[in-house]
Design a protein around this motif. Sequence first.
Motif, PDB file in Angstrom:
ATOM      1  N   VAL A   1       0.698  -1.250  -0.176  1.00 42.33           N
ATOM      2  CA  VAL A   1      -0.125   0.029   0.051  1.00 42.33           C
ATOM      3  C   VAL A   1       0.934   1.116   0.060  1.00 42.33           C
TER       4      VAL A   1
ATOM      5  N   LEU B   1       2.799  12.834  -9.654  1.00 42.55           N
ATOM      6  CA  LEU B   1       2.017  14.140  -9.751  1.00 42.55           C
ATOM      7  C   LEU B   1       2.545  15.256 -10.457  1.00 42.55           C
TER       8      LEU B   1
ATOM      9  N   TYR C   1      -6.437   3.398   1.550  1.00 47.72           N
ATOM     10  CA  TYR C   1      -5.824   3.917   0.297  1.00 47.72           C
ATOM     11  C   TYR C   1      -6.338   4.602  -0.634  1.00 47.72           C
TER      12      TYR C   1
ATOM     13  N   TYR D   1      -7.093   7.924   0.839  1.00 46.43           N
ATOM     14  CA  TYR D   1      -5.845   8.886   0.555  1.00 46.43           C
ATOM     15  C   TYR D   1      -5.520   9.382  -0.801  1.00 46.43           C
ATOM     16  N   ILE D   2      -5.867   8.474  -1.865  1.00 43.20           N
ATOM     17  CA  ILE D   2      -5.934   9.052  -3.315  1.00 43.20           C
ATOM     18  C   ILE D   2      -6.858   9.831  -3.618  1.00 43.20           C
TER      19      ILE D   2
ATOM     20  N   CYS E   1      -4.368  12.936  -3.913  1.00 41.08           N
ATOM     21  CA  CYS E   1      -3.842  12.870  -5.307  1.00 41.08           C
ATOM     22  C   CYS E   1      -4.753  13.315  -6.182  1.00 41.08           C
TER      23      CYS E   1
END
Lengths: 164, 97
Positions: A15, A26, B57, B60-61, B65
Amino acid sequence: MSHILMGAVAAFAVVIYWALCRRASLKHRAKAADLVAAYVEDDSHTEHEKEVVVLLYKAMTRWIFMPVMAVLTPFAMVVMIIRSRDEDWKPKPKEHTDILDALMKTYITRSPITSVVCLMAIGVTMALLVPIGIALNRIKQTPTLVGVYGTILSNAPNSKHLHA
Amino acid sequence: MAEGITGQETTINVINVSTERLPELLDAAGRLFELLWSKSPPLAAFVIILLVLLPFYVAYIYFACRQSERESDKKVERAVRKELKRQGSRASGGKKA
């Protein structure tokens, strides 16, 4: 207990690896977006060239891109060898190379394992087909990834307008 | 929304959403986990813990992001829209002339 600990460490590692890769991609994605936006706004490029670049951006920001390219590369190479057009082999403009470079960095940082496997497959395909092309005297210059992707994308359905 | 005869069916806008098979699926998942645990306990633990971590996860993404990725995509979309508008105005200008 040690089994659970091992499983937990492996799961956390996976993870964290996914999250770090995604985060690292990014800045490359932002740079690629800037380059694509500047390219689209530039009047010196044709509408079709702009379409190809936007399509490339959209495709390369998805995970499925590289596996699809690995599957399509042999066909693209065969097409390039058969028609042996000057356009397929001549060096691409610097802007194209810069955009592909930024997009490649985005993809590789986001999915390193997938890119390694697919780039290996693409490399093997090229290694097998380039000698055939040279032997048949159909290859005019060593093919590059930009050339191969350009050939695949320039044959994508040519719409009348750019699509947002 | 209406309840079925068994009390385990729910009809939402004519689509029948049955929950009858849910215990069977859970049973199958349990059996699969037991099989995996008997073959390789670390792998079974890995799968279960990964399934537990997956929502974190995804969260979080989504929060860390996706916003930045969407910003980049919007930049390209804005440029494309601007270009289309320019093409449109050029085309209408051409017709006038």
